[in-house]
Design an enzyme around this catalytic site. Structure first.
Site, PDB file in Angstrom:
ATOM      1  N   ASP A   1       0.782  -1.208  -0.117  1.00 18.75           N
ATOM      2  CA  ASP A   1      -0.026  -0.079  -0.071  1.00 18.75           C
ATOM      3  C   ASP A   1       0.891   1.336   0.057  1.00 18.75           C
ATOM      4  OD1 ASP A   1      -2.320  -1.708   0.265  1.00 18.75           O
ATOM      5  OD2 ASP A   1      -1.514  -1.903   2.339  1.00 18.75           O
TER       6      ASP A   1
ATOM      7  N   LYS B   1       2.789   2.252  -5.160  1.00 21.49           N
ATOM      8  CA  LYS B   1       3.290   1.568  -6.373  1.00 21.49           C
ATOM      9  C   LYS B   1       2.577   1.776  -7.458  1.00 21.49           C
ATOM     10  CE  LYS B   1       3.227  -2.619  -4.474  1.00 21.49           C
ATOM     11  NZ  LYS B   1       2.862  -2.418  -3.073  1.00 21.49           N
TER      12      LYS B   1
ATOM     13  N   HIS C   1      -4.138  -1.606  -6.326  1.00 24.53           N
ATOM     14  CA  HIS C   1      -3.544  -0.284  -6.766  1.00 24.53           C
ATOM     15  C   HIS C   1      -4.515   0.496  -7.209  1.00 24.53           C
ATOM     16  CE1 HIS C   1       0.602  -2.818  -8.055  1.00 24.53           C
ATOM     17  NE2 HIS C   1       0.364  -2.648  -6.700  1.00 24.53           N
TER      18      HIS C   1
ATOM     19  N   LYS D   1      -0.002 -25.462  -6.218  1.00 27.05           N
ATOM     20  CA  LYS D   1       1.262 -25.184  -7.246  1.00 27.05           C
ATOM     21  C   LYS D   1       2.216 -25.828  -6.604  1.00 27.05           C
ATOM     22  CE  LYS D   1       3.988 -21.724  -9.286  1.00 27.05           C
ATOM     23  NZ  LYS D   1       4.412 -20.340  -9.733  1.00 27.05           N
TER      24      LYS D   1
ATOM     25  N   THR E   1      -8.098  -3.764  -1.414  1.00 27.31           N
ATOM     26  CA  THR E   1      -8.872  -5.002  -1.850  1.00 27.31           C
ATOM     27  C   THR E   1      -9.766  -5.411  -0.666  1.00 27.31           C
ATOM     28  OG1 THR E   1      -6.525  -5.661  -2.852  1.00 27.31           O
ATOM     29  CG2 THR E   1      -8.214  -7.401  -2.227  1.00 27.31           C
TER      30      THR E   1
END
EC number: 6.3.4.4
Length: 477
Positions: A63, A66, A91, A194, A352
């Site tokens: 935060d 960027k 963002h 993954k 978010t």
């Protein structure tokens, strides 16, 4: 294979090897030359061919602004990439008075002349991707689907991954009395799939759909065996995924080859937009209160499939104070009027999650630590204007444990929670800086604050942010 003769000190190749060597124009003499490298004074030069990749990374707990720095650089970029994380990142970019929120899409998608890439290190929730695109399209973002490329090696976040994320958080709260504070976007469970080699990738979705369906069902069953309360509408999910497959098909490319062409083709400006930040890195962050990917500079190479030699400038982004969302150690946190003022003036609410961010003084210990890992070329110091009304400003410069300075950033969270912060105190400038557009416009006390930060971490500050819009970034050099 060769035989070394002790008597004559020569290399003798077996007949088969000698024949192969002859066919390839490779002789025993060549082998001798090859196995006896030139002296150090005539060592082989490393090739620096190819375009360099510019990188923007968070230097705190996320935060930091960027998106604003990326947006500034993306106006002149040909390619902008995301290399890790998922739609747990957030963002906000303001262009011509319009506020765009990005979670999965690279911020460079705003630039109509720029190609945006979601790399193999990113985990993609397809409904979230299109919801984000459609939402920003209503604000004026046109043609984004034609400018977006998705790596075929990126892993897919399924709805049940998000459900599992919520279940895991509830279990932690129940068992330990605290949770990690995830965004519940399914990022951790997807990276778990993954790493367990049971995940499904974009290339699987676009290949044999029957095979994909079987693997999807098996994956669901594995999670349901661990979480019996997990309910998944398998047929409904597969139907939606088939629709998404056709919608993304034109966007999907082999990301490794795309990046290789971008680097070794005609001159291009390539920008990488890091998500999350150094102190949230799975290896170097405040574990376990971290994200599930490497959001430091190493994640750029693995998340895009590019060599370290092609990493160019690495810009770190830091606020003029410190914030973090969720729980976890925060040495310079201010649970007082200062913290409330920073939260209110800085509108410190997560893009978010909508959660209020915890606020505190700037911590130079974590900035130096982030610098060690990332090797920043320069820093962007954002939201300086939030400090305008403070009569006194503090900066954390060292940690003490049992009254003694410690020379490192502690890995153990119990230790980090016990540190005492050593502060330097500065007089506030008590002047509105939001209209400043160049260095000389800033009050001398603000300039002193910036120079102190710069000198303490040993990295030049290239930009100073004094507001939300693109125009509010003062470029120093």
């Amino acid at each position: 294979m060769y035989i070394y003769n002790v008597r004559d000190g020569a290399l003798h190749f077996p007949p088969v090897v000698a024949a192969e060597a002859k066919m390839s124009n490779w002789s025993a003499n060549d082998h001798k030359n090859y196995s006896s490298p030139a002296s150090a004074s005539a060592k082989r030069q490393r090739s620096d061919a190819g375009n360099k990749v510019m990188v923007v990374l968070g230097a705190q707990w996320g935060d930091e602004g960027k998106g604003k720095v990326v947006d500034l650089l993306a106006t002149e970029s040909d390619v902008v990439c995301r290399c890790q994380g998922g739609n747990n990142a957030g963002h906000t970019v303001v262009v011509e008075g319009k506020e765009y929120d990005f979670h999965l899409l690279p911020s460079g998608i705003i630039n109509p002349k720029c190609t945006s890439l979601i790399g193999n290190g990113v985990v993609i929730h397809l409904p979230g991707l299109f919801e984000e695109g459609d939402k920003n399209e209503k604000k004026g973002l046109k043609g984004w689907e034609k400018r977006l490329i998705i790596s075929d090696r990126a892993h897919i976040v399924f709805d049940f991954h998000q459900a599992v994320d919520g279940i895991q958080e509830a279990r932690r709260q129940e068992q330990e009395g605290k949770n990690i504070g995830t965004t519940k976007k399914g990022i951790g469970p997807t990276y778990t799939s993954k790493a367990s080699r049971i995940g499904l990738r974009i290339c699987d979705l676009l290949s044999d759909y029957n095979e994909f369906s079987i693997r999807f069902k098996n994956l669901v069953q594995q999670y349901q065996s661990m979480y019996p309360d997990l309910k998944v509408d398998i047929d409904g999910q597969l139907k939606k995924l088939k629709e998404y497959a056709e919608r993304i098909r034109p966007m999907v490319r082999d990301g490794v080859y795309f990046m290789n062409e971008a680097i070794h083709g005609p001159p291009k400006k390539i920008l990488v937009e890091g998500a999350n930040a150094a102190l949230l890195d799975i290896d170097f962050g405040t574990y376990p209160f971290v994200t599930s990917s490497n959001c430091t500079v190493g994640g750029v190479c693995t998340g895009l499939g590019i060599p370290p030699a092609n990493i160019g400038d690495v810009y770190g982004v830091s606020k003029a104070y410190t914030t973090r969302v969720g729980i976890g150690a925060f040495p310079t946190e201010q649970l007082n009027e200062v913290g409330e003022l920073l939260q209110t003036r800085g509108h410190e609410v997560g893009v978010t999650t909508g959660r209020k961010r915890r606020c505190g003084w700037l911590d130079l210990v974590i900035l130096r630590y982030a610098q060690m890992i990332n090797g920043f070329t320069a820093i962007a110091l954002t939201k300086l204007d939030i400090l305008d009304v403070l009569e006194e400003i503090k900066v954390g410069v060292a940690y003490k444990l049992n009254g003694k300075r410690i020379p490192h950033f502690p890995a153990n969270m119990e230790v980090l929670n016990k540190v005492e912060v050593e502060y330097e105190t500065f007089p506030g400038w008590m002047t509105d800086t939001s209209a400043a557009r160049k260095w000389s416009d800033l009050p001398p006390k603000a300039q002193n604050y910036i120079r102190f930060v710069e000198n303490h971490i040993g990295v030049p500050i290239k930009w100073v942010g004094v507001g939300k819009s693109r125009e509010c970034m003062i470029q120093m050099f």
